[in-house]
Design a protein around this motif. Structure first.
Motif, PDB file in Angstrom:
ATOM      1  N   GLN A  51       0.814  -1.218   0.000  1.00 11.05           N
ATOM      2  CA  GLN A  51       0.000   0.000   0.000  1.00 11.05           C
ATOM      3  C   GLN A  51       0.848   1.269   0.000  1.00 11.05           C
ATOM      4  O   GLN A  51       0.356   2.344  -0.318  1.00 11.05           O
ATOM      5  CB  GLN A  51      -0.942   0.013   1.214  1.00 11.05           C
ATOM      6  CG  GLN A  51      -1.987  -1.077   1.167  1.00 11.05           C
ATOM      7  CD  GLN A  51      -2.907  -1.000   2.349  1.00 11.05           C
ATOM      8  OE1 GLN A  51      -2.615  -1.538   3.403  1.00 11.05           O
ATOM      9  NE2 GLN A  51      -4.023  -0.295   2.202  1.00 11.05           N
ATOM     10  N   CYS A 108     -10.637  -0.013   3.602  1.00 15.19           N
ATOM     11  CA  CYS A 108      -9.226  -0.167   3.249  1.00 15.19           C
ATOM     12  C   CYS A 108      -8.650   1.212   2.930  1.00 15.19           C
ATOM     13  O   CYS A 108      -9.294   2.009   2.251  1.00 15.19           O
ATOM     14  CB  CYS A 108      -9.111  -1.079   2.031  1.00 15.19           C
ATOM     15  SG  CYS A 108      -7.416  -1.342   1.499  1.00 15.19           S
ATOM     16  N   LEU A 109      -7.431   1.467   3.412  1.00 16.22           N
ATOM     17  CA  LEU A 109      -6.810   2.771   3.165  1.00 16.22           C
ATOM     18  C   LEU A 109      -6.536   2.992   1.675  1.00 16.22           C
ATOM     19  O   LEU A 109      -6.390   4.121   1.237  1.00 16.22           O
ATOM     20  CB  LEU A 109      -5.516   2.901   3.971  1.00 16.22           C
ATOM     21  CG  LEU A 109      -5.696   2.903   5.494  1.00 16.22           C
ATOM     22  CD1 LEU A 109      -4.346   2.929   6.190  1.00 16.22           C
ATOM     23  CD2 LEU A 109      -6.560   4.065   5.958  1.00 16.22           C
ATOM     24  N   HIS A 150      -7.078  -9.586   6.121  1.00 16.40           N
ATOM     25  CA  HIS A 150      -7.174  -8.498   5.133  1.00 16.40           C
ATOM     26  C   HIS A 150      -5.771  -8.046   4.703  1.00 16.40           C
ATOM     27  O   HIS A 150      -5.502  -7.862   3.517  1.00 16.40           O
ATOM     28  CB  HIS A 150      -7.966  -7.339   5.763  1.00 16.40           C
ATOM     29  CG  HIS A 150      -8.050  -6.089   4.948  1.00 16.40           C
ATOM     30  ND1 HIS A 150      -9.249  -5.573   4.501  1.00 16.40           N
ATOM     31  CD2 HIS A 150      -7.091  -5.224   4.512  1.00 16.40           C
ATOM     32  CE1 HIS A 150      -9.014  -4.465   3.801  1.00 16.40           C
ATOM     33  NE2 HIS A 150      -7.715  -4.212   3.814  1.00 16.40           N
ATOM     34  N   GLU A 151      -4.868  -7.910   5.683  1.00 16.46           N
ATOM     35  CA  GLU A 151      -3.509  -7.432   5.365  1.00 16.46           C
ATOM     36  C   GLU A 151      -2.703  -8.506   4.637  1.00 16.46           C
ATOM     37  O   GLU A 151      -1.941  -8.186   3.715  1.00 16.46           O
ATOM     38  CB  GLU A 151      -2.782  -6.982   6.640  1.00 16.46           C
ATOM     39  CG  GLU A 151      -3.468  -5.872   7.455  1.00 16.46           C
ATOM     40  CD  GLU A 151      -3.904  -4.681   6.642  1.00 16.46           C
ATOM     41  OE1 GLU A 151      -3.258  -4.366   5.623  1.00 16.46           O
ATOM     42  OE2 GLU A 151      -4.916  -4.042   6.999  1.00 16.46           O
ATOM     43  N   HIS A 154      -3.407  -8.373   1.079  1.00 23.99           N
ATOM     44  CA  HIS A 154      -2.642  -7.321   0.377  1.00 23.99           C
ATOM     45  C   HIS A 154      -1.290  -7.861  -0.097  1.00 23.99           C
ATOM     46  O   HIS A 154      -0.823  -7.514  -1.178  1.00 23.99           O
ATOM     47  CB  HIS A 154      -2.372  -6.130   1.296  1.00 23.99           C
ATOM     48  CG  HIS A 154      -3.489  -5.120   1.349  1.00 23.99           C
ATOM     49  ND1 HIS A 154      -3.931  -4.450   0.246  1.00 23.99           N
ATOM     50  CD2 HIS A 154      -4.230  -4.664   2.387  1.00 23.99           C
ATOM     51  CE1 HIS A 154      -4.910  -3.617   0.594  1.00 23.99           C
ATOM     52  NE2 HIS A 154      -5.110  -3.732   1.897  1.00 23.99           N
TER      53      HIS A 154
END
Ligand code: NI
Length: 193
Positions: A51, A108-109, A150-151, A154
Protein backbone atom coordinates in the motif's frame (compact mmCIF):
# COMPACT_ATOMS: atom_id res chain seq x y z
CA UNK A 1 10.41 7.61 10.46
CA UNK A 2 8.15 9.26 7.96
CA UNK A 3 4.54 9.45 6.97
CA UNK A 4 4.31 7.83 3.54
CA UNK A 5 1.71 8.38 0.82
CA UNK A 6 -0.79 5.53 0.48
CA UNK A 7 -1.48 4.08 -2.96
CA UNK A 8 -5.10 4.21 -4.05
CA UNK A 9 -6.60 1.35 -6.10
CA UNK A 10 -6.39 0.42 -8.88
CA UNK A 11 -2.61 0.19 -9.22
CA UNK A 12 -0.34 -2.73 -10.31
CA UNK A 13 1.58 -2.73 -6.98
CA UNK A 14 -1.67 -3.64 -5.20
CA UNK A 15 -2.12 -6.63 -7.54
CA UNK A 16 1.37 -8.08 -7.16
CA UNK A 17 2.38 -10.98 -4.91
CA UNK A 18 4.89 -9.32 -2.58
CA UNK A 19 8.39 -10.72 -2.04
CA UNK A 20 9.43 -12.34 1.26
CA UNK A 21 11.87 -10.47 3.50
CA UNK A 22 15.12 -12.40 3.75
CA UNK A 23 17.03 -10.15 6.12
CA UNK A 24 15.60 -8.04 8.94
CA UNK A 25 17.94 -5.10 9.26
CA UNK A 26 17.69 -1.43 10.23
CA UNK A 27 16.33 -0.55 6.79
CA UNK A 28 13.41 -2.95 7.28
CA UNK A 29 12.82 -1.73 10.86
CA UNK A 30 12.79 1.90 9.67
CA UNK A 31 10.26 0.91 7.00
CA UNK A 32 8.08 -0.77 9.66
CA UNK A 33 8.28 2.30 11.93
CA UNK A 34 7.23 4.53 9.04
CA UNK A 35 4.40 2.18 8.10
CA UNK A 36 3.11 2.27 11.67
CA UNK A 37 3.20 6.07 11.76
CA UNK A 38 1.47 6.21 8.36
CA UNK A 39 -1.23 3.84 9.63
CA UNK A 40 -1.93 5.89 12.78
CA UNK A 41 -1.88 9.11 10.77
CA UNK A 42 -4.39 7.83 8.19
CA UNK A 43 -5.96 6.59 10.57
CA UNK A 44 -6.29 2.88 10.01
CA UNK A 45 -6.04 -0.36 12.00
CA UNK A 46 -3.76 -2.11 9.51
CA UNK A 47 -1.37 -1.35 6.66
CA UNK A 48 0.52 -3.65 4.30
CA UNK A 49 3.77 -2.65 2.56
CA UNK A 50 2.34 -2.82 -1.01
CA UNK A 51 0.00 0.00 0.00
CA UNK A 52 3.01 2.30 0.30
CA UNK A 53 4.46 0.87 -2.94
CA UNK A 54 6.92 -1.50 -1.26
CA UNK A 55 6.27 -4.98 -2.62
CA UNK A 56 7.55 -6.91 0.41
CA UNK A 57 5.78 -9.18 2.91
CA UNK A 58 5.47 -6.76 5.83
CA UNK A 59 2.35 -5.50 7.58
CA UNK A 60 1.51 -3.51 10.69
CA UNK A 61 -1.66 -3.81 12.77
CA UNK A 62 -3.17 -2.15 15.84
CA UNK A 63 -6.81 -3.07 16.43
CA UNK A 64 -6.77 -1.78 20.02
CA UNK A 65 -6.39 1.95 19.33
CA UNK A 66 -9.19 4.35 20.28
CA UNK A 67 -11.26 5.25 17.22
CA UNK A 68 -13.31 8.16 18.55
CA UNK A 69 -10.78 10.82 17.50
CA UNK A 70 -10.75 9.88 13.80
CA UNK A 71 -11.48 13.44 12.69
CA UNK A 72 -8.91 15.15 14.86
CA UNK A 73 -6.07 16.52 12.73
CA UNK A 74 -3.24 14.15 13.51
CA UNK A 75 -0.42 15.71 15.50
CA UNK A 76 2.31 13.89 17.40
CA UNK A 77 0.15 13.69 20.57
CA UNK A 78 -2.85 12.20 18.72
CA UNK A 79 -0.66 9.64 17.02
CA UNK A 80 0.93 8.73 20.35
CA UNK A 81 -2.57 8.19 21.81
CA UNK A 82 -3.52 5.87 18.97
CA UNK A 83 -0.50 3.70 19.63
CA UNK A 84 -1.97 1.10 21.98
CA UNK A 85 -0.87 -2.33 20.79
CA UNK A 86 1.21 -2.10 17.62
CA UNK A 87 1.97 -5.43 15.98
CA UNK A 88 4.54 -6.03 13.26
CA UNK A 89 4.29 -9.03 10.95
CA UNK A 90 7.08 -10.10 8.59
CA UNK A 91 6.48 -12.99 6.15
CA UNK A 92 3.16 -13.91 7.84
CA UNK A 93 1.58 -17.24 7.01
CA UNK A 94 -1.82 -18.55 8.04
CA UNK A 95 -1.27 -22.05 9.41
CA UNK A 96 -4.84 -22.77 10.51
CA UNK A 97 -8.25 -21.21 10.02
CA UNK A 98 -11.63 -22.10 11.51
CA UNK A 99 -14.47 -23.47 9.44
CA UNK A 100 -16.79 -21.11 11.25
CA UNK A 101 -17.05 -17.88 9.26
CA UNK A 102 -17.47 -14.30 10.41
CA UNK A 103 -18.82 -11.33 8.48
CA UNK A 104 -17.36 -7.88 9.01
CA UNK A 105 -17.88 -4.59 7.19
CA UNK A 106 -14.38 -3.88 5.88
CA UNK A 107 -12.73 -0.75 4.59
CA UNK A 108 -9.23 -0.17 3.25
CA UNK A 109 -6.81 2.77 3.16
CA UNK A 110 -6.31 2.05 -0.56
CA UNK A 111 -10.08 2.29 -1.12
CA UNK A 112 -10.93 5.39 0.92
CA UNK A 113 -14.61 5.96 1.63
CA UNK A 114 -15.60 2.43 0.53
CA UNK A 115 -16.99 -0.33 2.75
CA UNK A 116 -18.49 -3.77 2.20
CA UNK A 117 -19.30 -6.89 4.17
CA UNK A 118 -16.72 -9.62 3.70
CA UNK A 119 -16.95 -13.19 4.98
CA UNK A 120 -13.76 -14.80 6.27
CA UNK A 121 -12.82 -17.53 8.77
CA UNK A 122 -13.67 -16.40 12.30
CA UNK A 123 -10.43 -17.61 13.89
CA UNK A 124 -6.95 -18.09 12.51
CA UNK A 125 -3.50 -19.07 13.65
CA UNK A 126 -0.67 -17.17 12.00
CA UNK A 127 3.09 -17.73 11.98
CA UNK A 128 5.38 -14.74 11.36
CA UNK A 129 8.60 -12.98 12.24
CA UNK A 130 8.29 -10.05 14.62
CA UNK A 131 10.08 -6.66 14.74
CA UNK A 132 13.22 -8.34 16.09
CA UNK A 133 13.11 -11.23 13.63
CA UNK A 134 11.85 -13.72 16.22
CA UNK A 135 9.49 -16.45 15.03
CA UNK A 136 6.04 -15.97 16.58
CA UNK A 137 2.68 -17.68 16.46
CA UNK A 138 -0.58 -15.92 17.16
CA UNK A 139 -4.11 -17.21 17.46
CA UNK A 140 -6.55 -14.46 16.56
CA UNK A 141 -10.30 -14.03 16.53
CA UNK A 142 -12.72 -11.14 16.06
CA UNK A 143 -11.43 -7.91 14.56
CA UNK A 144 -7.77 -8.97 14.87
CA UNK A 145 -8.45 -12.11 12.78
CA UNK A 146 -10.28 -10.06 10.15
CA UNK A 147 -7.56 -7.44 10.00
CA UNK A 148 -4.68 -9.94 9.79
CA UNK A 149 -6.43 -11.78 6.93
CA UNK A 150 -7.17 -8.50 5.13
CA UNK A 151 -3.51 -7.43 5.37
CA UNK A 152 -2.15 -10.85 4.30
CA UNK A 153 -4.46 -10.57 1.28
CA UNK A 154 -2.64 -7.32 0.38
CA UNK A 155 0.66 -9.24 0.38
CA UNK A 156 -0.91 -11.60 -2.16
CA UNK A 157 -2.26 -8.86 -4.41
CA UNK A 158 -5.83 -9.21 -3.16
CA UNK A 159 -8.14 -6.38 -2.07
CA UNK A 160 -11.31 -6.82 0.01
CA UNK A 161 -13.38 -6.00 -3.10
CA UNK A 162 -11.94 -9.14 -4.73
CA UNK A 163 -14.08 -11.10 -2.25
CA UNK A 164 -17.25 -9.48 -3.67
CA UNK A 165 -19.21 -10.29 -6.82
CA UNK A 166 -17.78 -8.65 -9.96
CA UNK A 167 -20.86 -6.45 -10.08
CA UNK A 168 -20.28 -5.13 -6.56
CA UNK A 169 -16.54 -4.82 -7.17
CA UNK A 170 -17.03 -2.68 -10.29
CA UNK A 171 -19.60 -0.57 -8.48
CA UNK A 172 -17.19 0.04 -5.59
CA UNK A 173 -14.39 1.06 -7.99
CA UNK A 174 -16.74 3.52 -9.70
CA UNK A 175 -17.77 4.95 -6.31
CA UNK A 176 -14.09 5.23 -5.40
CA UNK A 177 -13.37 7.29 -8.55
CA UNK A 178 -16.18 9.63 -7.55
CA UNK A 179 -14.87 9.82 -3.97
CA UNK A 180 -11.40 10.73 -5.25
CA UNK A 181 -12.85 13.60 -7.32
CA UNK A 182 -14.87 14.88 -4.38
CA UNK A 183 -11.99 14.74 -1.84
CA UNK A 184 -8.97 16.38 -3.50
CA UNK A 185 -7.60 17.67 -0.18
CA UNK A 186 -7.62 14.25 1.44
CA UNK A 187 -5.89 12.81 -1.65
CA UNK A 188 -3.23 15.53 -1.72
CA UNK A 189 -2.51 15.01 1.97
CA UNK A 190 -2.40 11.25 2.34
CA UNK A 191 -2.68 9.36 -0.92
CA UNK A 192 -1.22 8.80 -4.36
CA UNK A 193 -3.27 7.91 -7.38
NI1 NI B 1 -6.51 -2.69 3.06
Amino acid sequence: MAILPIQIAPHPVLKRVADPVDKIDDKIRTLMDSMLETMYNAPGIGLAAPQIRESVRIMVVDVDQPREDDDVPPDAATIAKRRVKPRFFINPEIIWSSEEPNVYEEGCLSLPGQYAEVERPKKIRVKYLDYDGQLQELEASGLLATCVQHEIDHLNGILFIDHLSSLKRDMTLRKLKKWVKENPDEIAEKHIL
